[in-house]
Design a protein around this motif. Structure first.
Motif, PDB file in Angstrom:
ATOM      1  N   ALA A  94       4.258   1.912  12.809  1.00 29.66           N
ATOM      2  CA  ALA A  94       4.439   1.280  11.505  1.00 29.66           C
ATOM      3  C   ALA A  94       5.876   0.798  11.289  1.00 29.66           C
ATOM      4  N   ARG A  95       6.855   1.635  11.606  1.00 27.99           N
ATOM      5  CA  ARG A  95       8.251   1.234  11.376  1.00 27.99           C
ATOM      6  C   ARG A  95       8.599  -0.018  12.170  1.00 27.99           C
ATOM      7  N   GLU A  96       8.149  -0.038  13.417  1.00 32.70           N
ATOM      8  CA  GLU A  96       8.438  -1.197  14.267  1.00 32.70           C
ATOM      9  C   GLU A  96       7.734  -2.448  13.734  1.00 32.70           C
ATOM     10  N   LYS A  97       6.528  -2.279  13.240  1.00 33.24           N
ATOM     11  CA  LYS A  97       5.775  -3.423  12.717  1.00 33.24           C
ATOM     12  C   LYS A  97       6.448  -4.007  11.472  1.00 33.24           C
ATOM     13  N   TYR A  98       6.956  -3.142  10.588  1.00 28.36           N
ATOM     14  CA  TYR A  98       7.612  -3.643   9.379  1.00 28.36           C
ATOM     15  C   TYR A  98       8.866  -4.434   9.731  1.00 28.36           C
ATOM     16  N   GLN A  99       9.611  -3.961  10.726  1.00 29.25           N
ATOM     17  CA  GLN A  99      10.785  -4.721  11.149  1.00 29.25           C
ATOM     18  C   GLN A  99      10.360  -6.021  11.805  1.00 29.25           C
ATOM     19  N   GLU A 100       9.258  -5.990  12.538  1.00 25.75           N
ATOM     20  CA  GLU A 100       8.779  -7.200  13.198  1.00 25.75           C
ATOM     21  C   GLU A 100       8.418  -8.286  12.181  1.00 25.75           C
ATOM     22  N   VAL A 101       7.816  -7.902  11.068  1.00 28.17           N
ATOM     23  CA  VAL A 101       7.482  -8.878  10.026  1.00 28.17           C
ATOM     24  C   VAL A 101       8.746  -9.559   9.511  1.00 28.17           C
ATOM     25  N   VAL A 102       9.799  -8.780   9.291  1.00 29.99           N
ATOM     26  CA  VAL A 102      11.077  -9.356   8.843  1.00 29.99           C
ATOM     27  C   VAL A 102      11.590 -10.354   9.877  1.00 29.99           C
ATOM     28  N   ASP A 103      11.532  -9.975  11.137  1.00 31.20           N
ATOM     29  CA  ASP A 103      12.036 -10.845  12.206  1.00 31.20           C
ATOM     30  C   ASP A 103      11.177 -12.097  12.369  1.00 31.20           C
ATOM     31  N   LEU A 104       9.862 -11.964  12.207  1.00 31.07           N
ATOM     32  CA  LEU A 104       8.975 -13.131  12.309  1.00 31.07           C
ATOM     33  C   LEU A 104       9.284 -14.152  11.224  1.00 31.07           C
ATOM     34  N   VAL A 105       9.484 -13.669  10.010  1.00 28.61           N
ATOM     35  CA  VAL A 105       9.797 -14.585   8.904  1.00 28.61           C
ATOM     36  C   VAL A 105      11.139 -15.269   9.144  1.00 28.61           C
ATOM     37  N   LYS A 106      12.083 -14.539   9.699  1.00 31.08           N
ATOM     38  CA  LYS A 106      13.432 -15.085   9.869  1.00 31.08           C
ATOM     39  C   LYS A 106      13.573 -15.948  11.119  1.00 31.08           C
ATOM     40  N   TYR A 107      12.931 -15.519  12.229  1.00 23.70           N
ATOM     41  CA  TYR A 107      13.187 -16.186  13.504  1.00 23.70           C
ATOM     42  C   TYR A 107      11.964 -16.876  14.127  1.00 23.70           C
TER      43      TYR A 107
END
Length: 862
Positions: free
Chosen positions: A600-613
């Protein structure tokens, strides 16, 4: 032979400890400082609450000062037995709490470290000290009659939730000497909890606070009459603020200071109000803000009925004591947004909202708040506002992010101090219209670090002009980040708040979590207006059970770049985040209602990165969960898109369809076999009839054993082993797992027995067990054929076993007699082998027909 009594050497240990302290020049420190009074007052409160069960006082109390002039209470407890240094639980923590959250008084009184940590928590609870050193010392005589000592040194702090962390191993107390003390403190400051330890402690505290809040609710909500809904909230807020204290400035209010006097200006309410006023003034809040808070609280705290003594005690003092005793330990130590969120959720239930209004004040989970903050790209220089603040959970998350960013990027202590003060005083602004909820927001921000200066009790749609609310009333708040979880009953499911806020911003980013229908047509006109000046960057579909226990609506997060109109050519990132990696429940007795089950923690960070990059950050989410597309600025109802389905069948797709159909045909063929009517079956039945049979107790052929069990959350990734539970489905297999541990791994070639449905299943490979599963171990060598035979026999015993209690299953199993084929008085394993093989042959005849009908070709090249 009677066991020899071991004589306590506690007096000798006491002499040794006091000798060390005298040698180090520390024996005079206590008289020079005020710690004695502070500790005595705190322990009086603590012992009063525990009924005197928690011991008396620490054996030694010191107050030492480091090079920064910070004062460190030192509590020393000593015992006189070899095995009485410390008692730890299975997780390696000081074992001072039972499973039901009650203090483990026998451990506290019997073990030196446990007692010292217990007393340290009294200081955390009832004083302004937030860092304490707890030392346990015990001793014993060796074979030569010499005193040998054992020393346990623990750091007890709000940073480690009051549980305590072991500092190191020591053979004496010389680390307290003046020339060593600063190095010792540096070692303490370097102690860090791992992510796993923090998570474990958080879960433990959440369970504790649930129990405490339930008790508080029962005591106040049900027992105290004459208190209105808002009164209860204001009493909790005032009680907490008055007992927080400001180090070296404002002493926390203690229960004994409330005298239940009827003297004008000196009632319990007057005393609490004065303490709250002192606290708020020391926090440098704007005068108008302080006056408004005091005025609001005063209306409740100074009423005659609540201050009138009955049997020498006012209702206000009684409620104050309940709040401090039940909640004090949680807002004094280990406080974070999860704990305050629980407190506010409980308070919301007191406010008597209608169901619609209750949904409007549902709190945003802390991990979602953090996600919104990161999506809004908040850093130390952001100016953040929230137009429907609620309990201020989003602003707390934003403030923490800003303070952490400042700490990472600013190396000058002076500059960092100034920046932290600037963030709290000028870079946060929140609006909340409901007075009682507004007071909770104030309380939250005060407890979480105090960014409460610009929390305004206003209607953000009609009463707010975009300016600071206090001090610089005529100065515009230069917002660069907007975060929101709006009331869904407002126009456009709350999108009206988004339009209002973004219209008052020139630049920056915004992230809002909102009911999905807002982007699906409910707010089309508002959405079209928003897109004229802002760009929709992302639409994120969230789990439906995100607000489990409070609300069950489909929500989306929409992310905007502020100040740039949306063009139809702009790419929008659509993310299906319904599988966010967390499992949620709403069970009152659960150790944790939120569990990370799939990164879960990794997925939440991944969402942030997907939106940004963009898509190159895709790792844990799949291609089907991420889609880049476009919206029409003239529609406003196409914000909830998903990955378009690929209708071209792949080999995997076609293979799955063929497999399912063949499995269905195969099952029908096998299950339709009649073992009574055709000639082949009659021959088999004649064999059974002509065979010699005899009754044999199962205990002569099998042993029955309990299995080591654990919850499925302990399983690992992999499919090498089966995880067997008491279910009747899938041969008793709930799921597969990788290696967990050697201790609980069960061998193959045995049977499992689930104690719910009493089904026997043969285990062809090694396996782990859940609760209430027995292992049936044969005393003979098993084969594939005799395993099928004995599975049939064992399951014929279900009617017998189902009539006895679970505790009698093992005994009944061993005594139960079953009919088995025999030869010369022994089980005829040869007959069993041949007979089962002939039954298989009967099935194969039908399967061959299925293969022919299915059109299968033996030639692989075709």
């Amino acid at each position: 032979m009677a066991k020899a009594q071991v004589q306590s050497v506690e007096p000798m240990v006491a002499d040794l400890v006091n000798g060390w302290l005298k040698l180090y020049g520390l024996n005079y420190k206590l008289e020079q400082e005020s710690l004695n009074t502070d500790i005595d007052n705190a322990l009086n409160e603590y012992l009063s609450k525990s009924g005197g069960k928690g011991g008396n006082r620490p054996d030694v109390k010191l107050l030492l000062e480091d090079k920064f002039t910070d004062k460190w209470p030192i509590l020393i407890e000593y015992k006189g037995y070899k095995d009485k240094l410390e008692k730890l639980d299975a997780g390696g923590q000081v074992y001072n709490k039972k499973a039901n959250n009650e203090p483990h008084f026998s451990n506290i009184k019997s073990y030196a470290v446990n007692g010292a940590v217990h007393y340290a928590n009294a200081l955390l609870h009832y004083t302004t000290y937030s860092d304490i050193i707890s030392i346990g010392v015990t001793g014993y005589k060796d074979k030569e009659g010499e005193i040998q000592t054992q020393i346990g040194v623990y750091y007890v702090s709000k940073k480690n939730f009051g549980i305590g962390q072991k500092v190191g191993d020591y053979s004496d107390l010389s680390f307290l000497k003046e020339e060593h003390f600063d190095n010792f403190i540096e070692k303490i400051k370097s102690l860090e909890l791992t992510v796993e330890e923090v998570e474990k402690l958080r879960n433990q505290r959440e369970k504790e606070i649930d129990l405490s809040l339930t008790k508080l609710n029962n005591d106040i909500y049900q027992s105290e009459k004459g208190l209105g809904e808002n009164d209860r909230v204001y009493l909790v807020a005032a009680s907490i603020i008055s007992t927080l204290g400001v180090p070296k400035k404002v002493k926390p209010l203690v229960k004994d200071e409330l005298r239940s006097s009827e003297e004008v200006g000196n009632t319990d309410g007057d005393i609490i109000i004065r303490k709250v006023n002192s606290f708020l003034n020391e926090k440098n809040l704007p005068n108008a803000k302080v006056e408004m808070i005091i005025r609001t609280l005063q209306n409740t705290l100074t009423t005659e009925n609540i201050n009138k003594p009955v049997n020498g005690e006012s209702q206000l003092k009684r409620v104050f004591c309940k709040i401090v005793d039940d909640l004090g330990i949680y807002y004094k130590i280990g406080l974070n947004t999860d704990f305050t969120g629980k407190l506010f959720n409980e308070m919301y239930s007191w406010l008597g909202f209608t169901q619609d209004k209750l949904n409007d004040v549902v709190l945003t989970p802390s991990y979602v708040s953090s996600l919104l903050v990161k999506l809004a790209r908040i850093d130390k220089d952001s100016y953040v506002w929230d137009f429907a603040t609620g309990s201020a959970g989003l602003l707390v998350a934003a403030m923490n992010e800003m303070l952490n960013d400042a700490k990472e990027k600013i190396t000058s202590p002076d500059e960092l101090y100034k920046k932290q003060a600037e963030i709290k005083a000028n870079q946060l602004l929140g609006l909340e219209i409901l007075p009682s909820v507004y007071m909770l927001a104030i309380l939250n921000m005060i407890m979480m670090g105090d960014g409460s200066s610009n929390i305004l009790n206003k209607n953000s749609l009609t009463q707010f002009n975009g300016n600071y609310g206090f001090g610089d009333n005529n100065k515009k708040f230069p917002a660069t980040a907007f975060i929101l979880n709006p009331p869904y009953s407002a126009e456009g499911n709350g999108m009206i708040f988004v339009q209002r806020a973004l219209s008052m911003m020139d630049k920056g980013y915004a992230s809002v979590i909102i009911q999905g229908s807002a982007g699906n047509g409910k707010a089309s006109e508002i959405n079209k207006e928003i897109l004229k000046s802002n760009t929709l960057l992302a639409s994120i579909k969230m789990p439906t059970d995100l607000f489990v226990g409070k609300s069950n609506v489909q929500t989306y997060i929409y992310v905007f770049r502020v100040g740039e109109s949306h063009d139809n050519k702009n790419v929008v990132k659509f993310i299906d985040f319904t599988n966010d990696g967390y499992s949620r429940s709403n069970r009152r007795k659960s150790n944790s209602n939120l569990k990370d089950v799939e990164h879960a923690r990794e997925k939440y960070q991944e969402v942030v990165d997907l939106v940004k990059y963009g898509k190159n950050q895709l790792s844990y989410l799949t291609d089907n969960e991420y889609y880049e597309g476009n919206i029409d600025v003239n529609k406003g109802n196409d914000w909830n898109q998903s990955t378009p389905p690929n209708t071209r069948p792949s080999l995997t797709d076609l293979g799955a369809t063929v497999t399912n159909f063949f499995a269905w045909e195969f099952f029908n063929a096998v299950s339709s076999v009649d073992f009574e009517k055709d000639d082949y079956s009659k021959k088999l039945m004649d064999k059974l009839s002509n065979q010699e049979w005899s009754e044999i107790p199962l205990g002569e052929l099998f042993n029955i054993q309990s299995t080591g069990s654990f919850n499925k959350n302990a399983l690992t990734e992999g499919d090498e082993y089966d995880y067997v539970t008491r279910t009747s489905n899938n041969q008793g297999i709930l799921q597969t797992t990788g290696f967990v541990d050697e201790t609980n791994l069960n061998e193959s070639g045995v049977w499992s027995l689930g104690l719910l449905q009493l089904d026997f299943y043969y285990r062809r490979r090694q396996w782990y067990a859940g609760q209430f599963v027995r292992k049936i171990i044969p005393t003979f060598d098993t084969t594939e054929n005799n395993a099928l035979f004995f599975t049939t026999v064992l399951n014929k015993t279900k009617p017998i076993l189902s009539q006895v209690l679970v505790r009698d299953i093992d005994k009944t199993f061993k005594k139960t007699k079953v009919m088995l084929p025999v030869k010369n008085g022994e089980v005829d394993f040869e007959f069993i082998e041949l007979f089962v093989n002939q039954v298989k042959t009967k099935l194969v005849l039908n399967v061959d027909k299925v293969i022919t009908d299915f059109g299968l070709v033996r030639n692989n090249e075709n």
